[in-house]
Design a protein around this motif. Structure first.
Motif, short mmCIF file in Angstrom:
data_model
loop_
_atom_site.label_atom_id
_atom_site.label_comp_id
_atom_site.label_asym_id
_atom_site.label_seq_id
_atom_site.Cartn_x
_atom_site.Cartn_y
_atom_site.Cartn_z
N LEU A 8 0.83 -1.21 0.00
CA LEU A 8 0.00 0.00 0.00
C LEU A 8 0.86 1.26 0.00
N GLN A 9 1.94 1.24 0.78
CA GLN A 9 2.84 2.41 0.83
C GLN A 9 3.45 2.67 -0.55
N ARG A 10 3.84 1.59 -1.23
CA ARG A 10 4.49 1.73 -2.51
C ARG A 10 3.54 2.17 -3.62
N PRO A 15 3.24 7.69 -4.13
CA PRO A 15 3.00 8.63 -5.25
C PRO A 15 2.32 9.92 -4.81
N ASN A 16 1.59 9.93 -3.70
CA ASN A 16 0.89 11.11 -3.22
C ASN A 16 1.63 11.82 -2.10
N ASP A 17 2.94 11.47 -1.90
CA ASP A 17 3.77 12.09 -0.85
C ASP A 17 3.13 11.90 0.52
N THR A 43 1.10 13.53 5.58
CA THR A 43 1.81 14.03 4.41
C THR A 43 3.26 14.30 4.77
N THR A 44 4.16 14.20 3.79
CA THR A 44 5.59 14.44 4.03
C THR A 44 5.96 15.92 3.91
N GLU A 45 5.05 16.72 3.37
CA GLU A 45 5.28 18.14 3.23
C GLU A 45 4.55 18.91 4.32
#
Length: 921
Positions: A8-10, A15-17, A43-45
């Motif tokens: 799921l992570q991959r 793809p959606n950060d 989110t990573t941002e």
């Protein structure tokens, strides 16, 4: 679950950060199970956004797709359902309540823990957690530590990491030592760089100073290696010394092993010698017992048994390989064979003498009484020997052979020894025993059945008294009775003429009822209950004497000849029968070679021996049964019950025994006689003739069936063969019904309805009294026939007292039936009011009473006295007369309304007429 999480992570979140922190496998509560995944992501941002995503597997392929997304800030409440028990259900409150069921409680708890951590960090405890255990929340990451927000995920949310407490303290202490650490960061950085370079130089100098120490260490290692070489040289010298010692020890061990082998061989040789001495040696006492032991005394027999068993052990000893080549062993075997043959011949001769002695003893004992008894039976009339005959005929018993069996059973173990060692001699003794016992039993059984037949035929003092009172024309009966007891001892006469013994003295009622029972032998009037009871006791005594005799003999044969085990043994009879057919011209062949395929077990051998010994029992029983059936056909009922009981008892003991087989064969004959008795009664019914000048009354075969049923119910009470009687009942009652209707149709003097009514009333009364369950349907049928013919007789008889009145109203009913209206019938000339008054005037009360009185006399003349149905019929006629009276009045009221016409007598008058007529007669 880890593999799914990475997939799921991959595929979905990278793809959606987004970063996947928690996952749980769920399905919606209360619906068909469709699994999906709830994922907690960030989110990573920056700024960080926390979401709950629903992911499901695609139906068209093996990949996952995002189905629905919720912001964590929209979550208001998490309900875990139960904080104390394991429960996979939980609810999430977004814009509405979503109810989920996790695949396991552990996954649910892990997911809720992840939500709680995210709530603590990003939402500042905005979400409310309900029914969540405090322990689960306490296990979450405390504030101030640099642990991951997600449960079980050690990776940081981003590149920035918080400082630990210790790191914070070290930085603060360093900054406190430098005043411009905060105001001039660049100067502070340069100072830190200079201090780092100083520390690096110190480290390099320290490394270079340790080289001298390394050289010293290497020198010490070289010295240690030299010492090791010295020690290895010493060890080599020690090994050479030990090798010489080892060679010497090997030589000593070899010599010890040779000594041990020698000792072992000597021990084995001693064991072989002891084995031969212990198992191949017979004591002098045993040899003396085998050659000279007394086979008559108990002590001598016991000594011979012990000696024979010891000899059998010596003969059957299992020799080891090579023993049979020893001279001593050969000599001992020859000695044992000689002793076996001598003792077998001596034992066979002795048992032959015992058989002959016992046979002669029992034969002499039996000849002292039965010979005279048989001779006394040769002259019944004209000799004064009745007292002697009665004296010897009083006891109907068979001699017991228990003393003979008891004496012979002492030799049972010796017979077993003979069976195992000398089969031919064993077979010869078996044939000898069977030969002598068959002759002895044949004589005893023949005499026993002779007495039984005489008792059954009534050859006693009382019977001879009856013969003396017979008229001269019955002299032929005496001759037939005398011929029953000729020198052959068999019943050859006929008892058919005994039917005439008491016919003249019997009344007509008894004579009619006895016609059913007369089967061409003796009529029922000639035999009372005492005669049949006496026959039953005699037949039971015969079977009771035969049964223990056969069982005792079979038990003795099994024990004496040792035939209990299931081993194929040739029958002793087979060789004897071979000799009878072929004579002595051919040499005797071993029995087990002749019959090894004909027998399968010792039970077959015992049965064949019993067949030879008791070969006359079945013939004598059949002869006795034939006599009983000739005396009285009803004796077959007694014999069927008794024989069935004894067969059942014998089969419970041993279904394959001689007694069970023999009695079973005889039972077939008894059953045939019983069936013949039933067929004879049916034939008598069909042949019955009635008088044309006298009234019929109760038919003879109806009363005969009553007597048969009463007798049969008494005999078959608690009997095993009740089914045979039930079948006979059905056949008889069907024949009774059919022949009653036949006789009723042929009757000229008595009306058909009367014959049917009286006889079926008698049948119904009999069946109701005896309560025969298998004839319930026939009982109801008899009642119905009785009721129907009673009603028919009443209706037909009542037409006579009011004949014209009946004809008039029958005409009225005919006009109404043709369509004429009831009120218009009076306008017809033949049925007007004047005609009605004229008919009614012809039947005043006196005329009606006179007609009823004549009717009563006629009914009384039709009915018989035995059934006492006169009052029943008269009461039925009263009811029918009242019914007709009311019917006439009803027709007058409907067809002649307002005419005022009535009968000249009332219902009360009719009741007085019927009552006075019944009382006057």
């Amino acid at each position: 679950m880890t593999a799914i999480k990475h997939a799921l992570q991959r595929d979905i979140f990278t793809p959606n950060d987004e970063r996947l922190l928690g996952i749980v496998n769920v399905c919606k509560a209360g619906k068909k199970k469709k699994n999906c995944f709830l994922c907690a992501t960030v989110t990573t941002e920056r700024p960080v956004q926390v979401k709950v995503v629903k992911v499901k597997k695609s139906d068209k392929g093996d990949f996952y797709k995002r189905q629905q997304t919720w912001e964590l800030r929209d979550l208001t409440e998490v309900d875990a359902k139960d904080a104390s028990k394991e429960n996979p259900e939980f609810d999430l409150y977004f814009e509405k309540v979503y109810r989920w069921v996790a695949s396991s409680t552990a996954e649910k708890n892990s997911f809720i823990s992840c939500i709680w951590k995210l709530n603590q960090r990003y939402l500042r405890k905005k979400v409310e957690f309900v029914n969540v255990s405090s322990q689960l929340l306490e296990e979450s990451v405390p504030s101030g530590e640099s642990q991951s927000v997600a449960g079980g995920d050690e990776d940081a949310l981003d590149e920035y990491q918080e400082l630990s407490t210790r790191e914070e303290q070290d930085i603060e202490s360093m900054m406190e030592t430098c005043e411009y650490a905060i105001s001039n960061a660049e100067a502070f950085t340069e100072q830190l760089s200079r201090e780092l370079q100083v520390l690096d130089g110190a480290n390099i100098q320290s490394i270079m100073a340790s080289e001298k120490q390394v050289n010293i260490l290497m020198q010490l290692l070289d010295e240690a290696l030299a010492e090791v070489d010295t020690i290895e040289g010493k060890l080599s010298s020690y090994e050479e010394m030990l090798q010489s010692v080892k060679d010497q020890m090997d030589q000593i061990s070899q010599s010890n092993r040779l000594i041990q082998i020698s000792n072992t061989n000597n021990g084995k040789l001693l064991d072989e010698i002891q084995f031969l001495v212990n198992y191949m040696d017979l004591s002098k006492g045993h040899i003396r017992a085998l050659l000279e032991g007394d086979l008559s005394s108990p002590k001598g027999i016991e000594a011979c048994i012990n000696a024979s068993e010891a000899l059998l052990q010596c003969i059957n000893v299992a020799l080891r390989p090579g023993h049979d080549k020893l001279t001593a062993v050969k000599q001992q075997r020859e000695l044992f064979s000689e002793l076996r043959d001598k003792f077998a011949r001596r034992l066979t001769n002795h048992l032959n003498n015992v058989f002959i002695h016992q046979f002669n003893y029992f034969s002499h004992f039996k000849m002292t009484i039965p010979q005279f008894y048989r001779s006394s039976c040769l002259s019944l009339p004209g000799h004064d020997q009745s007292s002697t005959l009665s004296q010897h005929a009083a006891e109907l018993t068979l001699p017991k052979h228990n003393p003979l069996h008891r004496d012979l059973l002492r030799y049972a173990k010796l017979m077993e020894w003979l069976k195992n060692t000398q089969r031919e001699m064993y077979e010869g003794l078996s044939r000898t025993y069977v030969d002598y016992m068959s002759r002895l039993y044949e004589r005893e059984i023949k005499e026993f059945f002779e007495v039984a037949k005489i008792k059954m035929a009534g050859t006693t003092k009382e019977a001879k008294g009856k013969f003396a009172t017979l008229p001269r024309k019955e002299s032929a009966l005496k001759q037939e009775t005398e011929s029953l007891h000729g020198s052959s001892g068999k019943l050859t006469g006929s008892t058919s003429s005994l039917n005439k013994l008491n016919v003249q003295g019997s009344n007509s009622r008894r004579s009619q009822s006895s016609s059913l029972l007369d089967m061409g032998n003796m009529s029922a009037s000639d035999l009372d209950v005492a005669d049949r009871t006496k026959f039953d006791k005699i037949f039971e005594q015969v079977l009771s004497e035969l049964e223990p005799l056969c069982l005792a003999e079979q038990d003795f044969i099994s024990k004496f000849f040792k035939l209990q085990q299931h081993v194929v043994v040739a029958p002793p009879l087979a060789q004897m029968e071979m000799e009878e057919v072929d004579g002595n011209a051919l040499p005797r062949m071993p029995p087990y070679m002749e019959h090894r395929h004909s027998l399968s077990s010792d039970k077959d051998t015992v049965r064949l021996m019993m067949n030879k010994i008791f070969q006359s029992i079945e013939t004598e029983l059949n002869s006795l049964i034939a006599l009983g059936d000739k005396i009285d056909s009803f004796n077959s009922l007694y014999m069927l019950v008794k024989m069935s009981h004894h067969v059942w008892t014998a089969e419970n003991v041993d279904p394959a025994s001689y007694l069970s087989t023999t009695l079973g064969n005889v039972l077939v004959t008894v059953k045939r006689n019983f069936d013949k008795c039933i067929s004879g009664q049916i034939r008598q019914m069909e042949e019955v003739k009635i008088s044309k000048k006298s009234k019929v009354g109760i038919l003879s075969f109806v009363t005969g069936f009553e007597e048969f049923a009463e007798l049969a119910e008494t005999i078959f009470r608690n009997a095993e063969r009740r089914g045979d009687l039930d079948k006979a009942y059905v056949k008889l009652i069907r024949a009774v019904f059919m022949n009653v209707e036949k006789v009723a149709s042929e009757s000229q003097k008595t009306p058909r309805d009367v014959v049917m009514m009286e006889n079926f009333h008698h049948i119904f009364s009999t069946l109701s009294r005896l309560k025969i369950s298998c004839l319930d349907a026939e009982r109801r049928e008899a009642k119905q026939k009785y009721t129907d013919h009673l009603q028919s007789y009443v209706i037909n008889s009542l037409g006579q007292p009011l004949e014209k009145l009946n004809h008039f109203f029958e005409g009225v009913e005919a006009r109404v039936a043709q369509g004429v209206r009831e009120e218009e019938v009076s306008y017809h000339l033949a049925f007007n009011k004047q005609e009605l008054r004229k008919v009614i005037k012809e039947y005043p009360g006196k005329e009606v009473k006179k007609g009823l009185d004549n009717l009563y006399k006629k009914v009384d003349k039709h009915l018989c006295e035995e059934e006492s149905l006169l009052q029943v019929v008269w009461h039925s006629m009263q009811d029918e007369f009242i019914r007709q009276y009311k019917h006439f009045e009803d027709l007058i009221g409907r067809c002649y309304p307002g005419s005022g016409i009535t009968m000249e007598f009332t219902i009360q008058d009719m009741l007085e007429y019927f009552s006075s007529i019944a009382q006057s007669h």
